[in-house]
Design a protein around this motif. Structure first.
Motif, PDB file in Angstrom:
ATOM      1  N   TRP A 144      15.341  14.110  -7.936  1.00  9.60           N
ATOM      2  CA  TRP A 144      15.384  15.572  -7.894  1.00  9.60           C
ATOM      3  C   TRP A 144      15.428  16.164  -9.295  1.00  9.60           C
ATOM      4  O   TRP A 144      16.051  17.172  -9.539  1.00  9.60           O
ATOM      5  CB  TRP A 144      16.563  16.042  -7.044  1.00  9.60           C
ATOM      6  CG  TRP A 144      16.292  15.741  -5.602  1.00  9.60           C
ATOM      7  CD1 TRP A 144      15.523  16.459  -4.757  1.00  9.60           C
ATOM      8  CD2 TRP A 144      16.745  14.609  -4.857  1.00  9.60           C
ATOM      9  NE1 TRP A 144      15.463  15.868  -3.522  1.00  9.60           N
ATOM     10  CE2 TRP A 144      16.214  14.732  -3.549  1.00  9.60           C
ATOM     11  CE3 TRP A 144      17.564  13.512  -5.146  1.00  9.60           C
ATOM     12  CZ2 TRP A 144      16.466  13.795  -2.543  1.00  9.60           C
ATOM     13  CZ3 TRP A 144      17.814  12.592  -4.159  1.00  9.60           C
ATOM     14  CH2 TRP A 144      17.268  12.726  -2.878  1.00  9.60           C
TER      15      TRP A 144
ATOM     16  N   GLY B  22      13.128  20.109  -7.597  1.00 11.19           N
ATOM     17  CA  GLY B  22      12.688  19.717  -6.257  1.00 11.19           C
ATOM     18  C   GLY B  22      13.544  20.241  -5.112  1.00 11.19           C
ATOM     19  O   GLY B  22      14.374  21.129  -5.271  1.00 11.19           O
ATOM     20  N   SER B  23      13.328  19.653  -3.934  1.00  8.23           N
ATOM     21  CA  SER B  23      14.000  20.071  -2.701  1.00  8.23           C
ATOM     22  C   SER B  23      14.531  18.852  -1.950  1.00  8.23           C
ATOM     23  O   SER B  23      13.877  17.804  -1.908  1.00  8.23           O
ATOM     24  CB  SER B  23      13.017  20.820  -1.797  1.00  8.23           C
ATOM     25  OG  SER B  23      13.550  20.996  -0.499  1.00  8.23           O
ATOM     26  N   LEU B  24      15.694  19.011  -1.332  1.00 11.34           N
ATOM     27  CA  LEU B  24      16.265  17.930  -0.521  1.00 11.34           C
ATOM     28  C   LEU B  24      15.425  17.630   0.710  1.00 11.34           C
ATOM     29  O   LEU B  24      15.523  16.545   1.280  1.00 11.34           O
ATOM     30  CB  LEU B  24      17.682  18.304  -0.062  1.00 11.34           C
ATOM     31  CG  LEU B  24      18.825  18.135  -1.058  1.00 11.34           C
ATOM     32  CD1 LEU B  24      20.117  18.648  -0.440  1.00 11.34           C
ATOM     33  CD2 LEU B  24      18.987  16.680  -1.477  1.00 11.34           C
TER      34      LEU B  24
ATOM     35  N   GLY C 130      10.968  12.800  -2.872  1.00  7.52           N
ATOM     36  CA  GLY C 130      11.503  12.981  -4.209  1.00  7.52           C
ATOM     37  C   GLY C 130      10.515  12.716  -5.330  1.00  7.52           C
ATOM     38  O   GLY C 130       9.340  12.413  -5.102  1.00  7.52           O
TER      39      GLY C 130
ATOM     40  N   LEU D 101      17.959  20.179 -12.864  1.00  2.00           N
ATOM     41  CA  LEU D 101      18.944  20.275 -11.786  1.00  2.00           C
ATOM     42  C   LEU D 101      20.290  20.751 -12.310  1.00  2.00           C
ATOM     43  O   LEU D 101      20.925  21.634 -11.719  1.00  2.00           O
ATOM     44  CB  LEU D 101      19.086  18.932 -11.067  1.00  2.00           C
ATOM     45  CG  LEU D 101      19.970  18.919  -9.821  1.00  2.00           C
ATOM     46  CD1 LEU D 101      19.483  17.881  -8.822  1.00  2.00           C
ATOM     47  CD2 LEU D 101      21.436  18.649 -10.155  1.00  2.00           C
TER      48      LEU D 101
ATOM     49  N   PHE E   4      20.194  23.443  -4.205  1.00  2.00           N
ATOM     50  CA  PHE E   4      19.106  23.241  -3.257  1.00  2.00           C
ATOM     51  C   PHE E   4      19.050  24.314  -2.160  1.00  2.00           C
ATOM     52  O   PHE E   4      18.099  24.349  -1.377  1.00  2.00           O
ATOM     53  CB  PHE E   4      19.237  21.871  -2.588  1.00  2.00           C
ATOM     54  CG  PHE E   4      19.084  20.714  -3.532  1.00  2.00           C
ATOM     55  CD1 PHE E   4      17.880  20.469  -4.169  1.00  2.00           C
ATOM     56  CD2 PHE E   4      20.150  19.866  -3.798  1.00  2.00           C
ATOM     57  CE1 PHE E   4      17.725  19.402  -5.034  1.00  2.00           C
ATOM     58  CE2 PHE E   4      20.013  18.796  -4.665  1.00  2.00           C
ATOM     59  CZ  PHE E   4      18.798  18.566  -5.289  1.00  2.00           C
TER      60      PHE E   4
END
Length: 338
Positions: A65, A91-93, A97, A127, A272
């Motif tokens: 991420w 990114g996004s959960l 990834g 992040l 997120f």
């Protein structure tokens, strides 16, 4: 494309905890960007997901991420980037990834990479920068206006980790608050001082007593970045009446009733959330990352890269996960290239 993934949740000492695989190339649709990954960093969320989330039978789970790279294609509705742009993001959960040669990401959570950093240096930041920024300025509502916090203190519990390393810089460079960071080893204590902490105290000792030693009986703002459940009684003691407490980790138990007598407000931060729920203000992360890039290029902020673990492969990622799980990492662990 090359990727690193797993099929089972296993201890990081198991060679199958993360393995090298090949996957089909993804395609950018809608507001997506297709990014050629150049560098990644590893975060505690990587280890938490690996330990707790098992993919469906026969499928692989790709973690990651944080990423920097180059835009190779844009979806039909994308308008913020063009092919060839250097980008950074977290990114996004809910999507695969960044531990892969190619990655698809919504442009609304992507920023233009700082010009003054290389891919590895920049990969350490997205992040943690988003997390620290949102926690400080949106959850705790610190102000950047001159004089706003001249008499206030911010206690950062776990200052030497990834989020703490950028939070200290943001608070010190953009506000006039007194920044107190916790660290327990000489190496990490020196690190947070270099990042700009006014004071450093030892979180292996009672926080309230450590604060009194530096002449600050209580802090109006406290950020709990790790082991919050262990530190919570001392956090309650150390926070000022009508203070604000924010946290990012996952404590097993918190008796928040202890905050009542001080009318303390509690704020969770999960960077997120915007991407998971596609909130109307989702594009704020794009704007935030662009602003952070400007601050880096001005020299206001610096990369929090702690260690470079070599190329992106399963063996090096297993080493990175092991170091994070040891709770002894300083700054961010970065990997670069395939």
């Amino acid at each position: 494309m090359k990727a690193i993934a797993y099929k089972q949740s296993l201890p990081i000492t198991d060679k199958n905890a993360l393995i090298d695989i090949a996957l089909p190339d993804p395609v950018a649709n809608g507001r997506d960007l297709l990014v050629e990954i150049k560098a990644i960093s590893v975060n505690p969320v990587d280890t938490k997901v690996r330990r707790s989330v098992t993919p469906p039978v026969g499928e692989y789970k790709v973690l990651g991420w944080d990423a920097t790279g180059i835009v190779r294609a844009v979806g039909a509705q994308a308008s913020l980037f063009k092919v060839g742009d250097r980008v950074w993001y977290a990114g996004s959960l809910l999507r695969p990834g960044t531990n892969s040669e190619l990655h698809v990401v919504d442009e609304r959570i992507v920023g233009h990479m700082p010009d003054s950093l290389d891919f590895a240096q920049a990969a350490a930041l997205p992040l943690t920068t988003i997390t620290a920024w949102e926690l400080l300025f949106e959850r705790l509502q610190l102000s950047t206006a001159a004089g706003s916090h001249a008499k206030d203190a911010l206690l950062v519990v776990g200052g030497a980790g990834g989020v703490g390393s950028i939070m200290i810089q943001l608070a010190r460079r953009l506000t006039d608050i007194t920044v107190i960071a916790t660290a327990s080893r000489p190496q990490t204590q020196n690190w947070v001082r270099e990042l700009g902490a006014h004071h450093v105290i030892d979180h292996s000792r009672p926080l309230s007593q450590e604060l009194k030693k530096i002449g600050i009986p209580q802090a109006r703002y406290i950020a709990g970045l790790n082991q919050t459940d262990q530190h919570f009684p001392e956090i309650v003691e150390s926070i000022a009446p009508q203070g604000r407490f924010g946290l990012i980790d996952d404590p097993e138990h918190l008796d928040v009733r202890l905050f009542k007598r001080k009318s303390v407000s509690l704020h969770w931060e999960l960077m997120f959330t915007r991407a998971m729920y596609e909130t109307p203000d989702m594009v704020k992360q794009h704007e935030l990352l662009n602003e952070a890039a400007k601050l880096i290029d001005k020299g206001t902020l610096k990369s929090t890269l702690g260690e470079h673990f070599g190329i992106i492969n399963a063996a090096n990622l297993r080493r990175a996960h092991a170091l994070l799980e040891s709770q002894k990492a300083k700054g961010k662990i970065v990997l670069e290239g395939f």
